[in-house]
Design a protein around this motif. Structure first.
Motif, PDB file in Angstrom:
ATOM      1  N   ASP A 104       0.866  -1.183   0.000  1.00 54.75           N
ATOM      2  CA  ASP A 104       0.000   0.000   0.000  1.00 54.75           C
ATOM      3  C   ASP A 104       0.899   1.227   0.000  1.00 54.75           C
ATOM      4  OD1 ASP A 104      -2.292   1.579   0.115  1.00 54.75           O
ATOM      5  OD2 ASP A 104      -3.079   0.604   1.917  1.00 54.75           O
ATOM      6  N   SER A 105       0.284   2.389  -0.143  1.00 52.76           N
ATOM      7  CA  SER A 105       1.068   3.615   0.025  1.00 52.76           C
ATOM      8  C   SER A 105       1.234   3.845   1.523  1.00 52.76           C
ATOM      9  CB  SER A 105       0.347   4.811  -0.609  1.00 52.76           C
ATOM     10  OG  SER A 105      -0.791   5.167   0.154  1.00 52.76           O
ATOM     11  N   PHE A 106       2.279   4.558   1.911  1.00 54.23           N
ATOM     12  CA  PHE A 106       2.545   4.790   3.323  1.00 54.23           C
ATOM     13  C   PHE A 106       1.385   5.524   3.983  1.00 54.23           C
ATOM     14  CE2 PHE A 106       4.139   7.593   6.702  1.00 54.23           C
ATOM     15  CZ  PHE A 106       4.446   6.614   7.623  1.00 54.23           C
ATOM     16  N   GLU A 107       0.876   6.560   3.333  1.00 49.80           N
ATOM     17  CA  GLU A 107      -0.186   7.352   3.943  1.00 49.80           C
ATOM     18  C   GLU A 107      -1.465   6.540   4.128  1.00 49.80           C
ATOM     19  OE1 GLU A 107      -0.514  11.335   2.433  1.00 49.80           O
ATOM     20  OE2 GLU A 107       1.410  11.832   3.357  1.00 49.80           O
ATOM     21  N   ASN A 108      -1.780   5.622   3.204  1.00 47.40           N
ATOM     22  CA  ASN A 108      -2.957   4.763   3.377  1.00 47.40           C
ATOM     23  C   ASN A 108      -2.747   3.756   4.508  1.00 47.40           C
ATOM     24  OD1 ASN A 108      -4.375   5.973   1.305  1.00 47.40           O
ATOM     25  ND2 ASN A 108      -3.887   4.407  -0.193  1.00 47.40           N
ATOM     26  N   ALA A 109      -1.535   3.263   4.648  1.00 49.08           N
ATOM     27  CA  ALA A 109      -1.242   2.240   5.655  1.00 49.08           C
ATOM     28  C   ALA A 109      -1.076   2.825   7.053  1.00 49.08           C
ATOM     29  CB  ALA A 109       0.027   1.484   5.258  1.00 49.08           C
ATOM     30  N   TYR A 135       9.617  14.841  -2.715  1.00 49.96           N
ATOM     31  CA  TYR A 135       9.354  15.643  -1.530  1.00 49.96           C
ATOM     32  C   TYR A 135       7.880  15.641  -1.172  1.00 49.96           C
ATOM     33  CZ  TYR A 135       7.703  18.936  -4.995  1.00 49.96           C
ATOM     34  OH  TYR A 135       7.032  19.497  -6.028  1.00 49.96           O
ATOM     35  N   SER A 136       7.042  15.020  -1.990  1.00 50.58           N
ATOM     36  CA  SER A 136       5.605  15.128  -1.770  1.00 50.58           C
ATOM     37  C   SER A 136       4.946  13.816  -1.347  1.00 50.58           C
ATOM     38  CB  SER A 136       4.937  15.644  -3.049  1.00 50.58           C
ATOM     39  OG  SER A 136       5.159  14.717  -4.105  1.00 50.58           O
ATOM     40  N   ASP A 137       5.695  12.751  -1.139  1.00 48.95           N
ATOM     41  CA  ASP A 137       5.086  11.479  -0.763  1.00 48.95           C
ATOM     42  C   ASP A 137       4.630  11.452   0.689  1.00 48.95           C
ATOM     43  OD1 ASP A 137       5.441  10.417  -3.298  1.00 48.95           O
ATOM     44  OD2 ASP A 137       7.425   9.628  -2.823  1.00 48.95           O
ATOM     45  N   VAL A 138       5.204  12.298   1.514  1.00 50.47           N
ATOM     46  CA  VAL A 138       4.816  12.384   2.925  1.00 50.47           C
ATOM     47  C   VAL A 138       4.419  13.834   3.193  1.00 50.47           C
ATOM     48  CG1 VAL A 138       5.550  12.098   5.315  1.00 50.47           C
ATOM     49  CG2 VAL A 138       6.457  10.575   3.564  1.00 50.47           C
ATOM     50  N   LEU A 157      13.279  11.514   8.101  1.00 45.15           N
ATOM     51  CA  LEU A 157      12.659  11.917   6.845  1.00 45.15           C
ATOM     52  C   LEU A 157      13.719  12.382   5.866  1.00 45.15           C
ATOM     53  CD1 LEU A 157       9.992  12.671   5.272  1.00 45.15           C
ATOM     54  CD2 LEU A 157      10.219  14.927   6.322  1.00 45.15           C
ATOM     55  N   THR A 158      13.716  11.814   4.689  1.00 49.27           N
ATOM     56  CA  THR A 158      14.610  12.294   3.639  1.00 49.27           C
ATOM     57  C   THR A 158      13.757  12.812   2.492  1.00 49.27           C
ATOM     58  OG1 THR A 158      14.769  10.139   2.575  1.00 49.27           O
ATOM     59  CG2 THR A 158      16.433  10.659   4.222  1.00 49.27           C
ATOM     60  N   PHE A 159      14.342  13.685   1.738  1.00 50.73           N
ATOM     61  CA  PHE A 159      13.637  14.201   0.570  1.00 50.73           C
ATOM     62  C   PHE A 159      14.649  14.723  -0.428  1.00 50.73           C
ATOM     63  CE2 PHE A 159      13.738  17.358   3.916  1.00 50.73           C
ATOM     64  CZ  PHE A 159      14.284  18.453   3.293  1.00 50.73           C
ATOM     65  N   ASN A 160      14.162  15.069  -1.587  1.00 51.80           N
ATOM     66  CA  ASN A 160      14.989  15.523  -2.693  1.00 51.80           C
ATOM     67  C   ASN A 160      15.621  16.871  -2.352  1.00 51.80           C
ATOM     68  OD1 ASN A 160      15.816  16.726  -5.150  1.00 51.80           O
ATOM     69  ND2 ASN A 160      14.486  15.332  -6.265  1.00 51.80           N
ATOM     70  N   VAL A 161      16.931  16.906  -2.208  1.00 54.97           N
ATOM     71  CA  VAL A 161      17.640  18.127  -1.817  1.00 54.97           C
ATOM     72  C   VAL A 161      17.510  19.214  -2.884  1.00 54.97           C
ATOM     73  CG1 VAL A 161      19.900  19.088  -1.232  1.00 54.97           C
ATOM     74  CG2 VAL A 161      19.239  16.859  -0.355  1.00 54.97           C
TER      75      VAL A 161
END
Length: 174
Positions: A104-109, A135-138, A157-161
């Protein structure tokens, strides 16, 4: 590793309940330059086993780290590869017992994950590894939900620098 070492420093403590959640688990390993490299799920499993052994080697009275692992991946082929990778690893005995792979997607789970963590006891000790692709998945609301609903969560949390650099830029074009 340091997090677990700090929480197990009290020699009177007998058990540490800890849930480790990888919100973007991938397939568990990948190839870089023709060499198979462990992905974050295998690194987390290996590290926790190593830190538990190290902590107990230094204690007179052993501590049990009651750990659970939740790996979330939205892409079905990655889920299947991750399950096969873990089953072929030294951690195979954890599958279905203390290790869950969620398709599932993280936000749904997340609501189910939070409910599960809360069911383990009142300390709600959990580490969330959120290594998103961009940067938008969380969303910030998701981060807020974790921090508000659990007593002792940690979030890595990591994201696109490149996105951050563009966002912080003072140039009008951004």
């Amino acid at each position: 590793a340091t997090y677990v070492e700090v929480l197990t420093a009290n020699p009177r403590r007998k058990v540490l309940k800890l849930t480790l959640v990888d919100g973007f688990a991938g397939g568990g390993q990948y190839t870089r330059g023709g060499i198979v490299v462990p992905g974050s799920p295998l690194i987390v499993l290996d590290e926790l086993a190593a830190v538990e052994a190290r902590v107990n080697a230094e204690r007179t009275k052993p501590i049990h780290i009651d750990s659970e692992f939740i790996f979330v991946e939205r892409k079905k082929p990655n889920v299947e590869f991750l399950a096969a990778t873990v089953k072929a690893s030294p951690h195979a005995s954890l599958v279905g017992n203390r290790l869950s792979v969620i398709h599932d997607s993280f936000e749904n789970a997340l609501p189910g994950i939070i409910a599960h963590i809360k069911s383990r006891g009142r300390a709600d000790r959990a580490i969330f590894f959120l290594d998103q692709y961009g940067y938008s998945d969380v969303s910030l609301q998701t981060i807020r939900t974790i921090l508000e609903q659990l007593a002792n969560p940690e979030i890595i949390l990591t994201f696109n620098v490149d996105w951050l650099i563009n966002y912080l830029s003072t140039e009008e074009s951004f």
